[in-house]
Design a protein around this motif. Structure first.
Motif, PDB file in Angstrom:
ATOM      1  N   ALA A  69       0.816  -1.129   0.184  1.00 39.13           N
ATOM      2  CA  ALA A  69      -0.278   0.068  -0.107  1.00 39.13           C
ATOM      3  C   ALA A  69       0.936   1.255  -0.016  1.00 39.13           C
ATOM      4  CB  ALA A  69      -0.994   0.074   1.274  1.00 39.13           C
ATOM      5  N   HIS A  70       0.360   2.120  -0.814  1.00 36.48           N
ATOM      6  CA  HIS A  70       1.209   3.643  -0.982  1.00 36.48           C
ATOM      7  C   HIS A  70       2.426   3.564  -1.356  1.00 36.48           C
ATOM      8  CE1 HIS A  70      -2.063   4.074   2.653  1.00 36.48           C
ATOM      9  NE2 HIS A  70      -2.553   4.534   1.625  1.00 36.48           N
ATOM     10  N   THR A  71       2.910   2.653  -2.044  1.00 36.21           N
ATOM     11  CA  THR A  71       4.259   2.508  -2.728  1.00 36.21           C
ATOM     12  C   THR A  71       4.545   3.663  -3.590  1.00 36.21           C
ATOM     13  OG1 THR A  71       3.987   0.122  -2.802  1.00 36.21           O
ATOM     14  CG2 THR A  71       5.917   1.139  -4.178  1.00 36.21           C
ATOM     15  N   PHE A  72       3.821   4.283  -4.062  1.00 37.93           N
ATOM     16  CA  PHE A  72       4.016   5.505  -5.052  1.00 37.93           C
ATOM     17  C   PHE A  72       3.380   6.753  -4.563  1.00 37.93           C
ATOM     18  CE2 PHE A  72       4.443   1.375  -7.439  1.00 37.93           C
ATOM     19  CZ  PHE A  72       5.829   1.480  -7.805  1.00 37.93           C
ATOM     20  N   LEU A  73       2.958   6.991  -3.304  1.00 34.46           N
ATOM     21  CA  LEU A  73       2.028   8.116  -2.787  1.00 34.46           C
ATOM     22  C   LEU A  73       2.573   9.168  -3.062  1.00 34.46           C
ATOM     23  CD1 LEU A  73      -0.680   8.323  -1.380  1.00 34.46           C
ATOM     24  CD2 LEU A  73       0.858   8.575   0.862  1.00 34.46           C
ATOM     25  N   GLN A  74       4.043   9.441  -3.068  1.00 31.79           N
ATOM     26  CA  GLN A  74       4.735  10.713  -3.437  1.00 31.79           C
ATOM     27  C   GLN A  74       4.992  11.136  -4.975  1.00 31.79           C
ATOM     28  OE1 GLN A  74       4.886  12.827  -0.814  1.00 31.79           O
ATOM     29  NE2 GLN A  74       4.020  11.076   0.464  1.00 31.79           N
ATOM     30  N   LEU A  96      -1.238   1.726  -5.872  1.00 35.37           N
ATOM     31  CA  LEU A  96      -0.774   2.826  -6.768  1.00 35.37           C
ATOM     32  C   LEU A  96      -1.712   4.011  -6.623  1.00 35.37           C
ATOM     33  CD1 LEU A  96      -1.555   0.562 -10.195  1.00 35.37           C
ATOM     34  CD2 LEU A  96       0.611   1.157  -8.693  1.00 35.37           C
ATOM     35  N   ALA A  97      -1.969   4.241  -5.199  1.00 31.20           N
ATOM     36  CA  ALA A  97      -2.675   5.477  -4.669  1.00 31.20           C
ATOM     37  C   ALA A  97      -1.549   6.666  -4.968  1.00 31.20           C
ATOM     38  CB  ALA A  97      -3.179   5.403  -3.505  1.00 31.20           C
ATOM     39  N   GLY A  98      -2.204   7.778  -5.551  1.00 31.92           N
ATOM     40  CA  GLY A  98      -1.566   9.066  -5.722  1.00 31.92           C
ATOM     41  C   GLY A  98      -1.016   9.236  -7.114  1.00 31.92           C
ATOM     42  N   LEU A  99      -1.218   8.246  -7.761  1.00 29.99           N
ATOM     43  CA  LEU A  99      -0.556   8.487  -9.437  1.00 29.99           C
ATOM     44  C   LEU A  99      -1.614   8.893 -10.167  1.00 29.99           C
ATOM     45  CD1 LEU A  99       1.230   4.978  -9.762  1.00 29.99           C
ATOM     46  CD2 LEU A  99       2.229   7.177  -9.146  1.00 29.99           C
ATOM     47  N   TRP A 100      -2.242  10.208  -9.788  1.00 28.99           N
ATOM     48  CA  TRP A 100      -3.262  10.641 -10.331  1.00 28.99           C
ATOM     49  C   TRP A 100      -3.003  11.006 -11.992  1.00 28.99           C
ATOM     50  CZ3 TRP A 100      -7.301  10.450  -7.507  1.00 28.99           C
ATOM     51  CH2 TRP A 100      -7.353  10.094  -6.232  1.00 28.99           C
ATOM     52  N   ALA A 101      -1.724  11.195 -12.048  1.00 30.24           N
ATOM     53  CA  ALA A 101      -1.319  11.680 -13.575  1.00 30.24           C
ATOM     54  C   ALA A 101      -0.830  10.515 -14.546  1.00 30.24           C
ATOM     55  CB  ALA A 101      -0.152  12.835 -13.481  1.00 30.24           C
ATOM     56  N   LEU A 102      -0.612   9.221 -13.889  1.00 32.99           N
ATOM     57  CA  LEU A 102      -0.182   8.366 -14.584  1.00 32.99           C
ATOM     58  C   LEU A 102      -1.054   8.142 -15.900  1.00 32.99           C
ATOM     59  CD1 LEU A 102       2.199   6.234 -14.291  1.00 32.99           C
ATOM     60  CD2 LEU A 102       0.498   4.439 -13.389  1.00 32.99           C
ATOM     61  N   GLN A 103      -0.294   7.858 -17.142  1.00 37.24           N
ATOM     62  CA  GLN A 103      -0.756   7.447 -18.184  1.00 37.24           C
ATOM     63  C   GLN A 103      -0.413   6.155 -19.072  1.00 37.24           C
ATOM     64  OE1 GLN A 103       0.425  10.731 -21.221  1.00 37.24           O
ATOM     65  NE2 GLN A 103      -0.455  12.378 -19.669  1.00 37.24           N
ATOM     66  N   GLU A 104       0.652   5.654 -18.524  1.00 37.01           N
ATOM     67  CA  GLU A 104       0.959   4.241 -18.932  1.00 37.01           C
ATOM     68  C   GLU A 104       1.561   3.329 -17.813  1.00 37.01           C
ATOM     69  OE1 GLU A 104       3.668   2.263 -22.652  1.00 37.01           O
ATOM     70  OE2 GLU A 104       3.333   4.413 -22.397  1.00 37.01           O
ATOM     71  N   LEU A 105       0.791   2.329 -17.565  1.00 36.33           N
ATOM     72  CA  LEU A 105       1.439   1.366 -16.673  1.00 36.33           C
ATOM     73  C   LEU A 105       1.736  -0.056 -17.296  1.00 36.33           C
ATOM     74  CD1 LEU A 105       1.763   0.409 -13.801  1.00 36.33           C
ATOM     75  CD2 LEU A 105      -0.952  -0.003 -13.682  1.00 36.33           C
ATOM     76  N   ASP A 106       2.631  -0.572 -17.262  1.00 34.37           N
ATOM     77  CA  ASP A 106       3.205  -1.959 -17.865  1.00 34.37           C
ATOM     78  C   ASP A 106       3.739  -2.968 -16.571  1.00 34.37           C
ATOM     79  OD1 ASP A 106       4.476  -3.970 -19.346  1.00 34.37           O
ATOM     80  OD2 ASP A 106       5.967  -2.967 -20.146  1.00 34.37           O
ATOM     81  N   LEU A 107       2.733  -3.748 -16.773  1.00 33.66           N
ATOM     82  CA  LEU A 107       2.750  -4.936 -15.702  1.00 33.66           C
ATOM     83  C   LEU A 107       2.772  -6.303 -16.362  1.00 33.66           C
ATOM     84  CD1 LEU A 107      -0.366  -3.983 -13.455  1.00 33.66           C
ATOM     85  CD2 LEU A 107       2.022  -3.581 -12.779  1.00 33.66           C
ATOM     86  N   SER A 108       3.418  -6.238 -17.586  1.00 31.73           N
ATOM     87  CA  SER A 108       3.491  -7.595 -18.503  1.00 31.73           C
ATOM     88  C   SER A 108       4.660  -8.322 -18.095  1.00 31.73           C
ATOM     89  CB  SER A 108       3.740  -7.093 -19.723  1.00 31.73           C
ATOM     90  OG  SER A 108       5.138  -6.474 -19.950  1.00 31.73           O
ATOM     91  N   ASN A 109       4.443  -9.674 -18.265  1.00 31.66           N
ATOM     92  CA  ASN A 109       5.552 -10.629 -18.061  1.00 31.66           C
ATOM     93  C   ASN A 109       5.615 -10.807 -16.537  1.00 31.66           C
ATOM     94  OD1 ASN A 109       6.371  -9.830 -20.925  1.00 31.66           O
ATOM     95  ND2 ASN A 109       7.226 -11.935 -20.698  1.00 31.66           N
ATOM     96  N   ASN A 110       4.623 -10.978 -15.827  1.00 32.88           N
ATOM     97  CA  ASN A 110       4.517 -11.398 -14.251  1.00 32.88           C
ATOM     98  C   ASN A 110       3.778 -12.611 -14.014  1.00 32.88           C
ATOM     99  OD1 ASN A 110       5.893  -9.239 -12.504  1.00 32.88           O
ATOM    100  ND2 ASN A 110       5.085  -8.111 -14.124  1.00 32.88           N
ATOM    101  N   PHE A 111       3.191 -12.860 -12.699  1.00 31.15           N
ATOM    102  CA  PHE A 111       2.357 -14.064 -12.289  1.00 31.15           C
ATOM    103  C   PHE A 111       1.043 -13.614 -11.952  1.00 31.15           C
ATOM    104  CE2 PHE A 111       7.066 -15.021 -12.673  1.00 31.15           C
ATOM    105  CZ  PHE A 111       6.927 -16.361 -13.208  1.00 31.15           C
ATOM    106  N   LEU A 112       0.678 -12.392 -12.123  1.00 33.65           N
ATOM    107  CA  LEU A 112      -0.806 -12.100 -11.736  1.00 33.65           C
ATOM    108  C   LEU A 112      -1.787 -12.964 -12.217  1.00 33.65           C
ATOM    109  CD1 LEU A 112      -0.337  -8.345 -12.545  1.00 33.65           C
ATOM    110  CD2 LEU A 112      -0.131  -9.415 -10.238  1.00 33.65           C
ATOM    111  N   VAL A 113      -2.703 -13.230 -11.256  1.00 33.09           N
ATOM    112  CA  VAL A 113      -3.649 -14.338 -11.544  1.00 33.09           C
ATOM    113  C   VAL A 113      -5.160 -13.422 -11.594  1.00 33.09           C
ATOM    114  CG1 VAL A 113      -5.113 -16.158 -10.782  1.00 33.09           C
ATOM    115  CG2 VAL A 113      -2.531 -16.386 -10.601  1.00 33.09           C
ATOM    116  N   VAL A 114      -5.234 -12.409 -10.656  1.00 33.31           N
ATOM    117  CA  VAL A 114      -6.365 -11.658 -10.361  1.00 33.31           C
ATOM    118  C   VAL A 114      -6.078 -10.356 -10.286  1.00 33.31           C
ATOM    119  CG1 VAL A 114      -8.321 -11.230  -8.899  1.00 33.31           C
ATOM    120  CG2 VAL A 114      -7.447 -13.610  -9.081  1.00 33.31           C
ATOM    121  N   LEU A 115      -6.952  -9.317 -10.852  1.00 27.51           N
ATOM    122  CA  LEU A 115      -6.978  -7.835 -11.008  1.00 27.51           C
ATOM    123  C   LEU A 115      -8.191  -7.435 -10.654  1.00 27.51           C
ATOM    124  CD1 LEU A 115      -4.552  -6.852 -14.090  1.00 27.51           C
ATOM    125  CD2 LEU A 115      -4.039  -6.922 -11.636  1.00 27.51           C
TER     126      LEU A 115
END
Length: 295
Positions: A69-74, A96-115
């Motif tokens: 939680a709050h990894t990128f709050l600043q 990802l709380a605090g990333l109001w301006a984020l336009q591109e997120l790359d979570l590829s090539n991982n082991f995510l099962v649920v989003l």
């Protein structure tokens, strides 16, 4: 006067140091022109002390398994975040709380099962989301609903067999979608995807790679090459017109029948009660008098 001068000097020093504090770079990373490069550093966690004015953070090819939680709050100015090629298995709903301006997120090539939709709730500006090459087995329709600006969604090489009917209704701005490399089950559950593909062929770059895996008869058959006849049985009602007529008739008939039965039962009970009463009640015989024997 001296205290005022000291306060003024302190304020001036803070103002001069503020850009340097914002631009502070973690020792394990390299920073240049707003870009923080922490790639391939064998990191198990996101390093603390990321510059608050960073516009891009690259964390690819590490060993990060969880985002807390709050990894990128600043990092309110961040526009691009990459966690490509890690071992991510979970993302906290407030990571990802605090990333109001984020336009591109790359979570590829991982082991995510649920989003979950909660994961992306603080990302109102996101236009590109890459979750390709994970282990996603399903996506709820409310996931894209939290991303109103989303224009590109990469879902290739996951474990998706179908998508919910409302999934594409919540992607009004999408211009690019990758779906290849998933084990699509070409049954009635794939019908919403088929309908969307027939009207949005220009949005799928690898149309021929979006193929059926099940049933075996359609293995490797492109979904877009199917026709409406393939889903005709999915549109048919399981009840025929005479079935509807039967239910329309049996309903009122059952209601009237139950009323008649209740009336007859009531009449029968009343009749039985009347018959059980004796119209000529027996009179009690007088008790014999006791007399004493004569002497």
């Amino acid at each position: 006067m001296a205290s005022l001068s000291c306060r003024g000097a302190l304020l001036t020093s803070l103002l001069l140091l503020y850009p340097l504090l914002c631009a502070a770079c973690p020792a394990v990373c390299s920073c240049s022109s707003g870009e923080v490069d922490c790639r391939d550093r064998a990191l198990h966690f996101v390093p603390s002390g990321l510059p608050t004015n960073a516009s891009a953070v690259l964390l690819g090819y590490n060993r990060i398994a969880r985002l807390k939680a709050h990894t990128f709050l600043q990092q309110g100015s961040l526009l691009y975040l990459s966690l490509h090629g890690n071992v991510l298995v979970s993302i906290h709903s407030q990571a990802l709380a605090g990333l109001w301006a984020l336009q591109e997120l790359d979570l590829s090539n991982n082991f995510l099962v649920v989003l979950t939709a909660e994961t992306f709730l603080p990302l109102p500006s996101l236009t590109t989301l890459n979750v390709g090459s994970n282990q996603l087995a399903q996506l709820a329709p409310d996931v894209p609903r939290t991303l109103p600006q989303l224009q590109a969604l990469f879902l290739h090489n996951n474990a998706l067999r179908s998508l919910d009917t409302g999934f594409f209704e919540n992607l009004p701005a999408v211009r690019l979608l990758t779906l290849g490399g998933n084990p699509w089950a070409c049954s009635c559950s794939i019908w919403p995807l088929f309908l969307w593909l027939t009207h949005n062929r220009d949005k799928i770059q690898e149309e021929n790679l979006t193929v059926c895996r099940f049933p075996e008869l359609l293995n490797q058959f492109p979904i877009a090459a199917l026709d409406n006849a393939s889903f005709s049985h999915c549109q048919e009602s399981p009840l025929h017109p005479h079935d509807y007529a039967f239910f329309l008739l049996i309903g009122p008939a059952s209601f009237l029948g139950s009323i008649i039965i209740c009336i007859l039962t009531g009449c029968l009970v009343v009749a039985c009660n009347k018959l059980s009463k004796d119209p000529y009640p027996r009179q009690r015989a007088p008790r014999p008098r006791m007399t004493l024997p004569q002497q």
